[in-house]
Scaffold this active site. Structure first.
Site, PDB file in Angstrom:
ATOM      1  CB  THR A 182      31.700  20.993  64.627  1.00 39.26           C
ATOM      2  OG1 THR A 182      30.657  20.333  65.349  1.00 39.26           O
ATOM      3  CG2 THR A 182      31.411  22.482  64.574  1.00 39.26           C
ATOM      4  CB  CYS A 183      36.553  20.660  62.343  1.00 39.92           C
ATOM      5  SG  CYS A 183      36.803  20.705  64.139  1.00 39.92           S
ATOM      6  CB  SER A 184      34.572  18.087  58.370  1.00 41.42           C
ATOM      7  OG  SER A 184      35.790  17.587  58.878  1.00 41.42           O
TER       8      SER A 184
END
Length: 261
Positions: A125-127
């Site tokens: 999700t962060c990426s």
């Protein structure tokens, strides 16, 4: 009489051997009892592995202190600490960087900045969404919404944060003395010092094997104090199965910034 005595002696010895063998058998049964479950015999090596796993997940585990996972509130000052970063230098070396200590006050004092934090570099999700969303909205946030800078923080070291940014295609600022990238600046909080001070520390050891990381959140920091805070899930959860991502995104931040113009 001699023959009778010898026969009696032999019977006694046989009886003693039987008692000893029975005792050994009973002891062995007791020792093996924990290895037998539902008629399935567990090998000793398997049991040792299970014991080692149990030891690694309990005896050596660290519980996050309450003050490190109780989020600070709007109006509170952000932590005073030092980020350990890498900055570009003038060099022909293939790794033209040097260490630089950056006090948190130099990032926040007298400025209005957007800070968002996430569990880890290179994570899904962060990426795929969190950082790319702010990277795409960077120009609007900085040029139109009265914000001086946008920072992305993660409990990772400076080497990992740079590699992650390059992997995502962020444009690196190659000016000597530059600390990172041209748009969103990546802050390495490798020792989780800032994260603890924000009250956003979460232990993800059992769930993901991450260890200590930052809970996902975003905020506006104005002159060193929290102006607005968006915390996922309403608060920090230890070893959370879910990784909520509903309010710390770039879209929500842009909407807030527009609402206070």
């Amino acid at each position: 009489m001699i023959r009778t005595a010898l026969r009696n002696s032999a019977r006694s010895l046989t009886g003693m051997r039987t008692i000893v063998q029975t005792s050994k058998s009973s002891t062995s049964t007791k020792l093996l009892a924990p290895l037998v479950a539902s008629n399935n015999i567990v090998s000793l090596s398997t049991l040792q592995q299970q014991q080692q796993q149990h030891r690694s997940l309990s005896s050596y585990r660290i519980t996050v202190p309450t003050e490190h996972c109780t989020p600070i509130k709007e109006g509170d000052a952000v932590p005073e600490m030092e980020f350990v970063t890498r900055v570009r230098i003038e060099s022909d070396d293939e790794n033209p960087f040097d260490w630089k200590i950056v006090p948190s006050s130099t990032l926040f004092k007298g400025k209005r900045v957007v800070l968002f934090a996430l569990p880890g570099a290179f994570t899904p999700t962060c990426s795929s969404t969190h950082l790319p969303g702010y990277e795409a909205a960077y120009s609007e946030i900085v040029n139109k919404l009265d914000v001086d800078e946008v920072y992305c923080l993660s409990v990772n070291d400076a080497f990992v944060m740079r590699s992650w940014g390059l992997n995502l295609g962020l444009t690196e600022d190659k000016t000597p003395g530059a600390n990172g990238f041209e748009k969103v600046k990546l802050l390495p909080d490798g020792a989780a010092e800032f994260t603890r001070g924000m009250g956003m520390s979460t232990m993800w050891d059992v769930e993901r094997g991450f260890g200590e990381r930052s809970w996902r959140y975003s905020c506006v920091v104005h002159d060193g104090k929290v102006e607005k805070m968006f915390i996922e899930g309403g608060g920090v959860i230890q070893n959370s199965q879910a990784d909520p991502f509903e309010c710390s995104d770039a879209g929500t931040m842009v909407e807030y910034l527009k609402s206070v113009m």
